[in-house]
Design a protein around this motif. Structure first.
Motif, PDB file in Angstrom:
ATOM      1  N   PHE A  57     -41.391  14.760  46.332  1.00  0.00           N
ATOM      2  CA  PHE A  57     -41.378  16.061  45.673  1.00  0.00           C
ATOM      3  C   PHE A  57     -40.189  16.912  46.122  1.00  0.00           C
ATOM      4  O   PHE A  57     -39.654  16.728  47.208  1.00  0.00           O
ATOM      5  CB  PHE A  57     -42.661  16.837  46.014  1.00  0.00           C
ATOM      6  CG  PHE A  57     -43.921  16.152  45.578  1.00  0.00           C
ATOM      7  CD1 PHE A  57     -44.493  16.442  44.355  1.00  0.00           C
ATOM      8  CD2 PHE A  57     -44.553  15.225  46.410  1.00  0.00           C
ATOM      9  CE1 PHE A  57     -45.670  15.820  43.959  1.00  0.00           C
ATOM     10  CE2 PHE A  57     -45.724  14.610  46.022  1.00  0.00           C
ATOM     11  CZ  PHE A  57     -46.279  14.905  44.791  1.00  0.00           C
ATOM     12  N   ASN A 113     -43.696  18.552  50.765  1.00  0.00           N
ATOM     13  CA  ASN A 113     -45.153  18.468  50.840  1.00  0.00           C
ATOM     14  C   ASN A 113     -45.642  17.506  51.910  1.00  0.00           C
ATOM     15  O   ASN A 113     -46.621  16.784  51.719  1.00  0.00           O
ATOM     16  CB  ASN A 113     -45.753  18.061  49.489  1.00  0.00           C
ATOM     17  CG  ASN A 113     -45.501  19.100  48.417  1.00  0.00           C
ATOM     18  OD1 ASN A 113     -45.214  20.257  48.734  1.00  0.00           O
ATOM     19  ND2 ASN A 113     -45.564  18.694  47.165  1.00  0.00           N
ATOM     20  N   LEU A 114     -44.989  17.507  53.060  1.00  0.00           N
ATOM     21  CA  LEU A 114     -45.541  16.744  54.187  1.00  0.00           C
ATOM     22  C   LEU A 114     -46.824  17.424  54.632  1.00  0.00           C
ATOM     23  O   LEU A 114     -47.009  18.617  54.424  1.00  0.00           O
ATOM     24  CB  LEU A 114     -44.547  16.716  55.344  1.00  0.00           C
ATOM     25  CG  LEU A 114     -43.310  15.857  55.119  1.00  0.00           C
ATOM     26  CD1 LEU A 114     -42.442  15.859  56.374  1.00  0.00           C
ATOM     27  CD2 LEU A 114     -43.674  14.438  54.743  1.00  0.00           C
ATOM     28  N   PHE A 115     -47.721  16.647  55.253  1.00  0.00           N
ATOM     29  CA  PHE A 115     -48.956  17.222  55.759  1.00  0.00           C
ATOM     30  C   PHE A 115     -48.651  17.899  57.092  1.00  0.00           C
ATOM     31  O   PHE A 115     -48.330  17.231  58.075  1.00  0.00           O
ATOM     32  CB  PHE A 115     -50.017  16.134  55.915  1.00  0.00           C
ATOM     33  CG  PHE A 115     -50.226  15.344  54.636  1.00  0.00           C
ATOM     34  CD1 PHE A 115     -50.404  16.006  53.425  1.00  0.00           C
ATOM     35  CD2 PHE A 115     -50.225  13.959  54.644  1.00  0.00           C
ATOM     36  CE1 PHE A 115     -50.586  15.286  52.243  1.00  0.00           C
ATOM     37  CE2 PHE A 115     -50.410  13.242  53.470  1.00  0.00           C
ATOM     38  CZ  PHE A 115     -50.589  13.907  52.273  1.00  0.00           C
ATOM     39  N   PRO A 116     -48.748  19.243  57.155  1.00  0.00           N
ATOM     40  CA  PRO A 116     -48.224  19.975  58.313  1.00  0.00           C
ATOM     41  C   PRO A 116     -49.046  19.760  59.585  1.00  0.00           C
ATOM     42  O   PRO A 116     -48.558  20.019  60.679  1.00  0.00           O
ATOM     43  CB  PRO A 116     -48.278  21.443  57.864  1.00  0.00           C
ATOM     44  CG  PRO A 116     -49.310  21.483  56.807  1.00  0.00           C
ATOM     45  CD  PRO A 116     -49.277  20.145  56.122  1.00  0.00           C
ATOM     46  N   HIS A 117     -50.290  19.276  59.436  1.00  0.00           N
ATOM     47  CA  HIS A 117     -51.137  19.119  60.622  1.00  0.00           C
ATOM     48  C   HIS A 117     -51.005  17.723  61.232  1.00  0.00           C
ATOM     49  O   HIS A 117     -51.760  17.377  62.128  1.00  0.00           O
ATOM     50  CB  HIS A 117     -52.600  19.406  60.267  1.00  0.00           C
ATOM     51  CG  HIS A 117     -53.150  18.524  59.178  1.00  0.00           C
ATOM     52  ND1 HIS A 117     -52.600  18.462  57.912  1.00  0.00           N
ATOM     53  CD2 HIS A 117     -54.191  17.673  59.164  1.00  0.00           C
ATOM     54  CE1 HIS A 117     -53.295  17.622  57.176  1.00  0.00           C
ATOM     55  NE2 HIS A 117     -54.262  17.120  57.914  1.00  0.00           N
ATOM     56  N   MET A 118     -50.041  16.948  60.742  1.00  0.00           N
ATOM     57  CA  MET A 118     -49.841  15.601  61.282  1.00  0.00           C
ATOM     58  C   MET A 118     -48.388  15.419  61.698  1.00  0.00           C
ATOM     59  O   MET A 118     -47.491  15.992  61.070  1.00  0.00           O
ATOM     60  CB  MET A 118     -50.149  14.554  60.211  1.00  0.00           C
ATOM     61  CG  MET A 118     -51.555  14.586  59.678  1.00  0.00           C
ATOM     62  SD  MET A 118     -51.709  13.340  58.368  1.00  0.00           S
ATOM     63  CE  MET A 118     -53.374  13.690  57.825  1.00  0.00           C
ATOM     64  N   ILE A 145     -51.058   7.656  57.325  1.00  0.00           N
ATOM     65  CA  ILE A 145     -52.351   8.027  56.735  1.00  0.00           C
ATOM     66  C   ILE A 145     -52.642   7.254  55.445  1.00  0.00           C
ATOM     67  O   ILE A 145     -53.772   6.791  55.242  1.00  0.00           O
ATOM     68  CB  ILE A 145     -52.430   9.573  56.522  1.00  0.00           C
ATOM     69  CG1 ILE A 145     -53.833   9.993  56.146  1.00  0.00           C
ATOM     70  CG2 ILE A 145     -51.463  10.061  55.459  1.00  0.00           C
ATOM     71  CD1 ILE A 145     -54.737  10.163  57.312  1.00  0.00           C
ATOM     72  N   TYR A 200     -43.696  17.302  64.506  1.00  0.00           N
ATOM     73  CA  TYR A 200     -44.449  17.846  63.377  1.00  0.00           C
ATOM     74  C   TYR A 200     -43.462  18.324  62.312  1.00  0.00           C
ATOM     75  O   TYR A 200     -42.326  18.680  62.636  1.00  0.00           O
ATOM     76  CB  TYR A 200     -45.336  19.000  63.843  1.00  0.00           C
ATOM     77  CG  TYR A 200     -46.587  18.527  64.542  1.00  0.00           C
ATOM     78  CD1 TYR A 200     -47.746  18.279  63.824  1.00  0.00           C
ATOM     79  CD2 TYR A 200     -46.593  18.311  65.916  1.00  0.00           C
ATOM     80  CE1 TYR A 200     -48.891  17.826  64.460  1.00  0.00           C
ATOM     81  CE2 TYR A 200     -47.735  17.862  66.569  1.00  0.00           C
ATOM     82  CZ  TYR A 200     -48.880  17.620  65.830  1.00  0.00           C
ATOM     83  OH  TYR A 200     -50.011  17.165  66.452  1.00  0.00           O
ATOM     84  N   ALA A 254     -42.970  21.038  60.815  1.00  0.00           N
ATOM     85  CA  ALA A 254     -42.334  22.344  61.045  1.00  0.00           C
ATOM     86  C   ALA A 254     -41.178  22.254  62.047  1.00  0.00           C
ATOM     87  O   ALA A 254     -40.364  23.161  62.145  1.00  0.00           O
ATOM     88  CB  ALA A 254     -43.368  23.357  61.526  1.00  0.00           C
ATOM     89  N   GLN A 255     -41.140  21.166  62.811  1.00  0.00           N
ATOM     90  CA  GLN A 255     -40.077  21.018  63.800  1.00  0.00           C
ATOM     91  C   GLN A 255     -38.871  20.259  63.240  1.00  0.00           C
ATOM     92  O   GLN A 255     -37.922  19.985  63.966  1.00  0.00           O
ATOM     93  CB  GLN A 255     -40.617  20.270  65.037  1.00  0.00           C
ATOM     94  CG  GLN A 255     -41.745  21.022  65.718  1.00  0.00           C
ATOM     95  CD  GLN A 255     -42.511  20.159  66.707  1.00  0.00           C
ATOM     96  OE1 GLN A 255     -42.735  18.979  66.469  1.00  0.00           O
ATOM     97  NE2 GLN A 255     -42.915  20.758  67.825  1.00  0.00           N
ATOM     98  N   ARG A 308     -43.083   8.091  53.792  1.00  0.00           N
ATOM     99  CA  ARG A 308     -44.518   8.148  53.509  1.00  0.00           C
ATOM    100  C   ARG A 308     -44.837   7.428  52.208  1.00  0.00           C
ATOM    101  O   ARG A 308     -45.815   6.680  52.116  1.00  0.00           O
ATOM    102  CB  ARG A 308     -44.960   9.618  53.424  1.00  0.00           C
ATOM    103  CG  ARG A 308     -46.415   9.797  53.072  1.00  0.00           C
ATOM    104  CD  ARG A 308     -46.830  11.238  53.101  1.00  0.00           C
ATOM    105  NE  ARG A 308     -46.194  12.044  52.053  1.00  0.00           N
ATOM    106  CZ  ARG A 308     -46.416  13.346  51.871  1.00  0.00           C
ATOM    107  NH1 ARG A 308     -47.229  13.996  52.682  1.00  0.00           N
ATOM    108  NH2 ARG A 308     -45.812  13.998  50.901  1.00  0.00           N
ATOM    109  N   ALA A 309     -43.996   7.649  51.193  1.00  0.00           N
ATOM    110  CA  ALA A 309     -44.221   6.978  49.909  1.00  0.00           C
ATOM    111  C   ALA A 309     -43.946   5.480  50.033  1.00  0.00           C
ATOM    112  O   ALA A 309     -44.688   4.653  49.505  1.00  0.00           O
ATOM    113  CB  ALA A 309     -43.341   7.598  48.828  1.00  0.00           C
TER     114      ALA A 309
END
Lengths: 221, 277
Positions: free
Chosen positions: B96, B100-105, B113, B146, B148-149, B162-163
């Motif tokens: 995207f 849209n990465l999962f921020p809590h991982m 995942i 993470y 955000a880093q 990831r894809a």
């Protein structure tokens, strides 16, 4: 003339207060046991936008949120057993009243938390091939719940304090027991000072615990 | 044809009264990189999102690896059961604009995942898959960070990994460099060119004409929900036949650097000539 504090008389009746404290914990715990799963379930069902059901749940949630807790307690203690043709103890009535009300609050907390998760997160999870259950469990809820922790704590605190309203139907929680201790010792000031300290101390400890949990699950933002 | 990965026939999409896709026919062969160009509102992102059913397409058929997606009902309309769509999405990777990465991982968990929850890999297997794919996009050393880093370019490369970890038959890229600072665009485009060289089938919506010219096998120009012009990069980008295509390209190349600046080696992210690829 200065008041002479005498806590010794109250401590001689500490068994009353301890029993009351135990009942307060029991009440808060059982109400929470209803409220959390109920809140999550209602939030999910409302988010599913099932035509009539979502609307009914919205109305029901509002009824429970707008009613004063004491009114709900009276209603479940006096009216509900007659209407439903059942007979139950004060504990059950208060548990139902506070559990359902907190459940209604929690439903809104869950719903708000879930909605607040960015659309892109839903899309990314969907695009990977996740079904709605996996997506909710692994992607959406973990983010939503993190954001909900402070308001969660507020709601639990409110519930915990609202258990004292059970005294109105003479249920033996800590305020009711304090009344009894006060009339036996003629020391209401000492008794209720201790009760106030009890609430302060327990809530203070929980707030520290919540903060520790918050730090533990925090992710860099 | 056996080597067709994707075949779209007569695809339409309406948003209320808005007719966004007006009959798209498009075929992507295995190992091919197809770039879709077009002004905003031309329907190119909608097309991509219909192809992995983030938007439900209207009339038309989508074939993936020779099989019709969905089931044709008696009235000729096609029904798309949820289970089939989940299975399809596992075979069509999507990246995207907003990462849209999962921020809590962590980056690694983001890649793990999918394989763990959807392909049934064990934690250890998923970790190996994650490492291999993070390596592929050159970001293995950030596995424990993470989102955000990470910089935008790094996040986008993790999103590509990831894809990839789902081992898709093809990948969709929806303006994946549009949200990036200009200096971070190159690293993402390089990762995508590497994928192309590894033989990944790709359908790419982008505004990077240089990338289209150097990496695409075919360029498709969309306008008002239809394919307006299509051909090799040389044909479409250097010798466009339709006036609308010409206007679009002119506005995108209004200001250019003088030629000799292109001849200078502009550093590791050079994408100047096709031969360099």
């Amino acid at each position: 003339m200065a008041y002479e504090w005498d806590f010794a008389a109250v401590f001689r009746h500490s068994d009353l207060l301890l029993e009351g404290a135990a009942n307060t914990f029991r009440l808060a715990g059982s109400a929470l046991l209803i409220a959390l799963p109920l809140g999550l379930a209602v939030a999910m069902l409302r988010l599913a936008r099932i035509p009539v059901l979502s609307w009914l749940l919205a109305i029901t949630t509002d009824i429970f949120r707008t009613a004063p807790s004491i009114v709900l307690i009276y209603w479940f203690f006096f009216a509900f057993p007659i209407l439903a043709g059942v007979d139950f103890a004060g504990h059950t009535a208060v548990t139902l009243a506070l559990g359902l009300q907190t459940g209604a609050y929690m439903a809104e907390v869950f719903r708000g938390g879930i909605i607040s998760v960015d659309r892109g997160q839903w899309q990314a999870a969907t695009a990977l091939g996740m079904g709605s259950a996996t997506r909710m469990r692994t992607i959406i809820l973990p983010q939503a719940v993190r954001r909900m922790i402070p308001i969660f704590f507020t709601r639990i605190t409110e519930l915990y304090k609202a258990t004292s309203l059970a005294a109105a139907i003479s249920y033996a929680e800590i305020v009711q027991m304090a009344n009894r201790a006060a009339s036996e010792t003629f020391r209401p000031m000492e008794t209720f000072t201790i009760v106030a300290l009890f609430f302060f101390t327990t809530i203070f400890c929980v707030s520290r615990l919540v903060r520790a949990i918050e730090r533990r699950v925090a992710v860099p933002e | 044809m056996a080597d067709e990965v994707l075949r779209v026939e007569g695809l339409h999409k309406h948003y209320g009264p808005l007719h966004v896709l007006r009959g798209i026919d498009l075929t992507v062969r295995r190992g091919e990189a197809v770039v879709i160009l077009g002004a905003s509102g031309s329907g190119k992102s909608t097309l991509l999102r219909c192809l992995n059913f983030l938007e439900m397409p209207g009339a038309g058929r989508i074939h993936l690896e020779g099989r019709l997606v969905g089931r044709e009902a008696r009235d000729g309309r096609i029904r798309y059961p949820n289970r089939e769509l989940s299975a399809l999405r596992m075979r069509v990777g999507m990246v995207f604009q907003q990462f849209n990465l999962f921020p809590h991982m962590t980056a690694e968990r983001n890649v793990m995942i999918g394989p763990m929850k959807l392909r049934g890999l064990s934690e250890a297997e998923a970790r190996r898959v994650a490492a291999a794919n993070l390596e592929k996009v050159g970001i293995l050393e950030k596995a424990r960070s993470y989102p955000a880093q990470l910089s935008g370019g790094q996040q986008q490369r993790v999103a590509i990994a990831r894809a990839l970890a789902m081992e898709p038959s093809m990948m969709l890229f929806d303006e994946v460099t549009s949200a990036l600072d200009p200096e971070l665009v190159g690293e993402v485009l390089l990762a995508m060119r590497q994928l192309r060289e590894d033989g990944m089938t790709m359908l790419i919506v982008t505004h990077e004409l240089g990338f289209a010219y150097n990496v695409a096998d075919r360029v498709v120009f969309m306008e008002h929900g239809v394919i307006h012009e299509e051909g090799t990069p040389q044909q479409v980008l250097l010798n466009p036949q339709r006036p609308r295509t010409r206007d679009f390209l002119r506005s995108h190349t209004l200001f250019r650097l003088p030629e000799q600046m292109h001849d200078d080696p502009p550093g590791p992210f050079a994408l100047t000539t096709r031969e360099q690829g």
